[in-house]
Design an enzyme around this catalytic site. Structure first.
Site, PDB file in Angstrom:
ATOM      1  CG  ASP A 134     -12.701  -1.189  -5.429  1.00 41.60           C
ATOM      2  OD1 ASP A 134     -12.966  -1.887  -7.327  1.00 41.60           O
ATOM      3  OD2 ASP A 134     -12.161  -0.366  -5.457  1.00 41.60           O
ATOM      4  CG  HIS A 177      -9.882   4.487  -0.408  1.00 43.44           C
ATOM      5  ND1 HIS A 177      -9.500   4.011  -0.666  1.00 43.44           N
ATOM      6  CD2 HIS A 177     -10.318   2.604  -0.852  1.00 43.44           C
ATOM      7  CE1 HIS A 177      -8.626   2.649  -1.607  1.00 43.44           C
ATOM      8  NE2 HIS A 177      -9.607   1.810  -1.076  1.00 43.44           N
ATOM      9  CD  GLN A 245     -13.332   1.825  -2.756  1.00 46.99           C
ATOM     10  OE1 GLN A 245     -13.323   2.441  -4.038  1.00 46.99           O
ATOM     11  NE2 GLN A 245     -12.573   0.444  -2.753  1.00 46.99           N
ATOM     12  NE  ARG A 275      -1.914  -4.951  -4.175  1.00 44.22           N
ATOM     13  CZ  ARG A 275      -2.931  -3.784  -4.961  1.00 44.22           C
ATOM     14  NH1 ARG A 275      -3.085  -3.451  -3.614  1.00 44.22           N
ATOM     15  NH2 ARG A 275      -3.642  -3.477  -6.226  1.00 44.22           N
ATOM     16  CG  ASP A 277      -5.923  -0.265  -2.687  1.00 49.20           C
ATOM     17  OD1 ASP A 277      -4.872  -0.635  -3.524  1.00 49.20           O
ATOM     18  OD2 ASP A 277      -6.472  -0.201  -2.514  1.00 49.20           O
ATOM     19  CD  GLU A 319      -2.007  -0.048  -6.300  1.00 50.51           C
ATOM     20  OE1 GLU A 319      -2.833  -0.863  -7.756  1.00 50.51           O
ATOM     21  OE2 GLU A 319      -2.265   0.632  -5.335  1.00 50.51           O
ATOM     22  CG  HIS A 388      -6.277  -7.015  -8.675  1.00 52.56           C
ATOM     23  ND1 HIS A 388      -5.273  -5.978  -8.351  1.00 52.56           N
ATOM     24  CD2 HIS A 388      -7.765  -6.092  -7.845  1.00 52.56           C
ATOM     25  CE1 HIS A 388      -5.055  -5.724  -7.920  1.00 52.56           C
ATOM     26  NE2 HIS A 388      -6.296  -5.314  -7.467  1.00 52.56           N
ATOM     27  NE  ARG A 511     -11.055  -2.105 -10.990  1.00 56.42           N
ATOM     28  CZ  ARG A 511     -10.927  -1.693 -10.926  1.00 56.42           C
ATOM     29  NH1 ARG A 511      -9.657  -1.853  -9.519  1.00 56.42           N
ATOM     30  NH2 ARG A 511     -12.414  -1.389  -9.682  1.00 56.42           N
TER      31      ARG A 511
HETATM   32  C1  OTU Z   1      -5.848   0.412  -5.959  1.00 55.60           C
HETATM   33  O1  OTU Z   1      -5.832   0.399  -7.538  1.00 55.60           O
HETATM   34  C2  OTU Z   1      -6.938  -1.355  -5.952  1.00 55.60           C
HETATM   35  O2  OTU Z   1      -5.492  -2.438  -7.458  1.00 55.60           O
HETATM   36  C3  OTU Z   1      -8.180  -1.567  -6.783  1.00 55.60           C
HETATM   37  O3  OTU Z   1      -8.656  -3.333  -6.821  1.00 55.60           O
HETATM   38  C4  OTU Z   1      -8.524  -1.005  -5.992  1.00 55.60           C
HETATM   39  O4  OTU Z   1     -10.490  -1.071  -7.040  1.00 55.60           O
HETATM   40  C5  OTU Z   1      -8.499   0.581  -5.660  1.00 55.60           C
HETATM   41  O5  OTU Z   1      -6.769   0.427  -5.141  1.00 55.60           O
HETATM   42  C6  OTU Z   1      -9.121   1.040  -4.101  1.00 55.60           C
HETATM   43  O6  OTU Z   1      -8.562   0.546  -3.201  1.00 55.60           O
HETATM   44  O7  OTU Z   1      -5.356   2.874  -6.942  1.00 55.60           O
HETATM   45  O8  OTU Z   1      -2.157   3.622  -7.036  1.00 55.60           O
HETATM   46  O9  OTU Z   1      -6.659   2.114 -12.777  1.00 55.60           O
HETATM   47  O10 OTU Z   1      -4.796   0.803 -10.727  1.00 55.60           O
HETATM   48  O11 OTU Z   1      -7.054   2.486  -8.722  1.00 55.60           O
HETATM   49  C7  OTU Z   1      -2.984   3.104  -8.206  1.00 55.60           C
HETATM   50  C8  OTU Z   1      -6.715   0.946 -11.431  1.00 55.60           C
HETATM   51  C9  OTU Z   1      -4.660   2.423  -7.984  1.00 55.60           C
HETATM   52  C10 OTU Z   1      -6.153   0.605 -10.454  1.00 55.60           C
HETATM   53  C11 OTU Z   1      -6.044   1.976  -9.456  1.00 55.60           C
HETATM   54  C12 OTU Z   1      -4.960   1.831  -8.238  1.00 55.60           C
END
Ligand code: OTU
Length: 627
Positions: A134, A177, A245, A275, A277, A319, A388, A511
């Protein structure tokens, strides 16, 4: 919530383990930290001992912080608003695609400085799962840099060089994760019960089925469902994203402990911003959507307190790709006593600006602006055009009352246009993650250049129009109030990745079309305004330069939406001496300037009053002239 077991720890005693400066901060923040963790883990019989152990580890991490970072801590404590200035500009890239390796990224520092960048987000660079990972978001080790990108020492060198250049490094803390080949997952599979407790493992299919009832799918099609059967454990592990994950179980205090320490180790290597995630997903409770649960905010408040104690120079960035109404709490909105993240992506603003561009109607922008809460002191949005990930449309779909702010049909039209599905469209995006519920609206992928029509423009006029659309969107990100973020390649008008490999990978996960390697031929032309890439770079750069000269564009200056006669025109005031107008249509428009004042256009230096002409897709910045 916990009812309170055991007596409060003697913070003053625990503070004795810290060096003086950190001890003082522990005395200030320790209580907040303790309260948050007690809410989460206070029912645990060993809570008091666990907290003490944590405090010891925090004291150590704070002590081990290198001297120059301790100096940075002191400086940032003295000037905590450093990230709100009008010169703060972020850039996001994959290390390998931008520079080949971490040290390769260091060689790009002069380029970043030329652009005006002082915050650099490198997408995940820690050791990732072998095989599919990923894009690095399946982390196998929080302790180790991805070998193909360099060694841990290279990270130290990169952060040192960035710091010398005045650039703060943002790193992902992928804390929801870990990869299925992280040592915790390996041990769990091998039967280690204490490691199995790091994850959510369901042992019967009925429970899986029950949990699924209230959950959504983040990657429908590519990764349907939220659970993955692991035969060695005889159960289903919670996997919100890809099956490899594995979601961590934050109800287990050891998970929190490990992640907090991992964060501090990276902070001590010079990471200045984390960040966080997928922050909304951190806490699970079956029967809910498992997004934005109150405990998520308690976890974040605890991490914030830890940062304040051990590495106060560091910022946390949420995020959370959720509707703007749910975003406020991540920045401490509505919770005067509680601090969580310092910054957060404003993804509703991003999606609304694309919707407005396609509709030539700024209703979505006006709604999102109205729903955007004023932020507490020392907090800011991250304003951006592309990243991304996909443009996630559902963030626009509902408001507080559950009413549709934007009708699904209208959004579907927007998505179809950006995906080049309508005859009149200049855009070449792709739908993300098909295969969910029929007709469900998910997201759209594509580089900015491909979505605004730079990639398909034939002839100078079309190119100029597409460039105007791009500058309009980036201009809004620079005007709205927050830290604008440039996605690598956008500044050179780079289009979608159409390589063999990208096309193959994008069949499952589109993506990948917006993750091209830096186009070095374009890069070589960036200073030549007569070249396609240079035209984008130099015009974007000139707006960046102008922004730096405007204190009204600081993140903490209040923004007001200005009334405009035409639906395609968006107006934004910053403070009472600065206005910006954006024409989201392909026709010339007029906007009425506020009051009787005279305004000076910051580019043309012309003085104007009354009606302000706007070319197609033009943005104008004006300041009020002294009466
Ligand atoms: C984030 O994404 C990351 O930016 C993605 O690149 C990863 O694939 C994902 O986590 C898993 O690590 O979880 O709260 O709809 O906007 O998956 C939002 C796609 C997330 C992303 C969403 C986002």
């Amino acid at each position: 919530m916990h009812t309170g077991s055991g007596s409060a720890p003697k913070l003053s005693e625990l503070a004795g383990h810290f060096e003086p400066a950190a001890a003082a901060r522990f005395l200030q923040q320790g209580d907040t930290l303790h309260r948050a963790l007690q809410q989460l883990y206070g029912d645990d019989a060993n809570f008091a001992g666990w907290f003490e152990h944590l405090a010891h580890e925090l004291a150590q991490a704070a002590a081990q912080r290198p001297a120059n970072l301790k100096e940075l801590d002191t400086a940032r404590c003295a000037g905590p608003d450093w990230f709100l200035g009008q010169s703060v500009l972020a850039y996001c890239a994959y290390a390998d695609r931008f520079g080949g390796s971490l040290l390769g990224v260091a060689t790009r520092i002069p380029y970043l400085q030329e652009l005006g960048v002082n915050v650099l987000h490198l997408l995940p660079f820690l050791r990732a799962r072998a095989g599919d990972n990923d894009g690095g978001f399946a982390v196998s080790s929080f302790e180790e840099v991805q070998p193909s990108l360099g060694a841990n020492e290279d990270l130290d060198r990169l952060t040192a060089e960035l710091r010398r250049a005045g650039i703060s490094l943002v790193a992902d803390l992928v804390l929801n994760h870990v990869a299925d080949d992280h040592e915790w997952a390996i041990a769990a599979r091998a039967g280690d019960r204490s490691r199995q407790d790091f994850f959510h493992v369901l042992h019967d299919e009925t429970s899986v089925h029950q949990a699924e009832q209230s959950l959504e799918e983040v990657f429908p099609g590519a990764a349907p469902g939220n659970f993955t059967y692991v035969p060695q454990m005889g159960g289903w592990v919670w996997t919100t994203f890809y099956p490899y994950q594995w979601d961590l179980n934050y109800a287990n205090p050891q998970v929190f402990f490990q992640i907090a320490i991992a964060m501090l180790r990276l902070a001590n290597r010079g990471v200045e911003i984390f960040r966080l995630d997928s922050a909304p997903f951190l806490w699970k409770r079956t029967g809910t959507t498992c997004r934005n649960l109150p405990e998520v905010h308690t976890v974040l408040a605890a991490l914030r307190a830890i940062v304040e104690i051990c590495a106060p120079a560091v910022l946390l960035m949420a995020e959370a790709i959720v509707p703007v109404q749910e975003l406020g709490p991540y920045l401490g909105v509505g919770m005067p006593a509680r601090r969580e993240c310092h910054i957060a992506y404003h993804s509703s603003l991003m999606a609304a600006s694309w919707a407005s561009l396609v509709r030539e109607d700024c209703t979505a922008l006006r709604q999102v602006s109205a729903q955007t809460p004023p932020l507490p002191a020392l907090a800011a949005w991250v304003t951006y055009v592309r990243c991304h990930d996909d443009i996630v449309w559902p963030v626009l779909q509902t408001d507080e009352a559950g009413a549709a702010a934007w009708l699904p049909d209208e959004l579907r039209h927007v998505a179809a246009f950006l995906q080049g599905e309508s005859a009149s469209s200049y855009a070449r995006g792709r739908a993300s993650f098909g295969g969910g519920e029929p007709g469900a609206l998910h997201g759209t992928n594509g580089m900015t250049a491909a979505l605004v029509g730079l990639a398909t423009a034939s002839g100078a006029d079309e190119y100029a129009a597409a460039l105007q659309r791009m500058l309009l969107l980036y201009g809004l990100a620079m005007t709205f109030g927050g830290i604008p973020l440039i996605y690598m390649g956008d500044e050179l008008g780079q289009g979608n990745d159409d390589s063999e490999q990208a096309l193959r990978m994008s069949r499952l996960d589109s993506r990948w079309i917006q993750r091209p390697p830096m186009d070095t031929a374009r890069l070589a032309q960036h200073r030549d305004p007569a070249s396609a890439a240079g035209a984008v770079f130099t015009s974007l750069r000139s707006w960046i330069g102008l922004r730096q000269s405007q204190p009204a564009l600081r993140a903490d200056v209040p923004a007001t939406v200005l009334s405009t006669a035409h639906a395609a025109v968006f107006g934004l005031g910053r403070g009472d001496r600065f206005v910006a107008y954006f024409n989201f249509s392909g026709q010339a428009q007029l906007a009425r300037l506020p009051g009787r004042a005279r305004w000076r256009d910051l580019r043309s230096q012309q003085s104007c009053t009354g009606l302000l002409p706007l070319d197609p897709w033009q943005m104008r910045w004006l300041t009020r002239e002294p009466a």
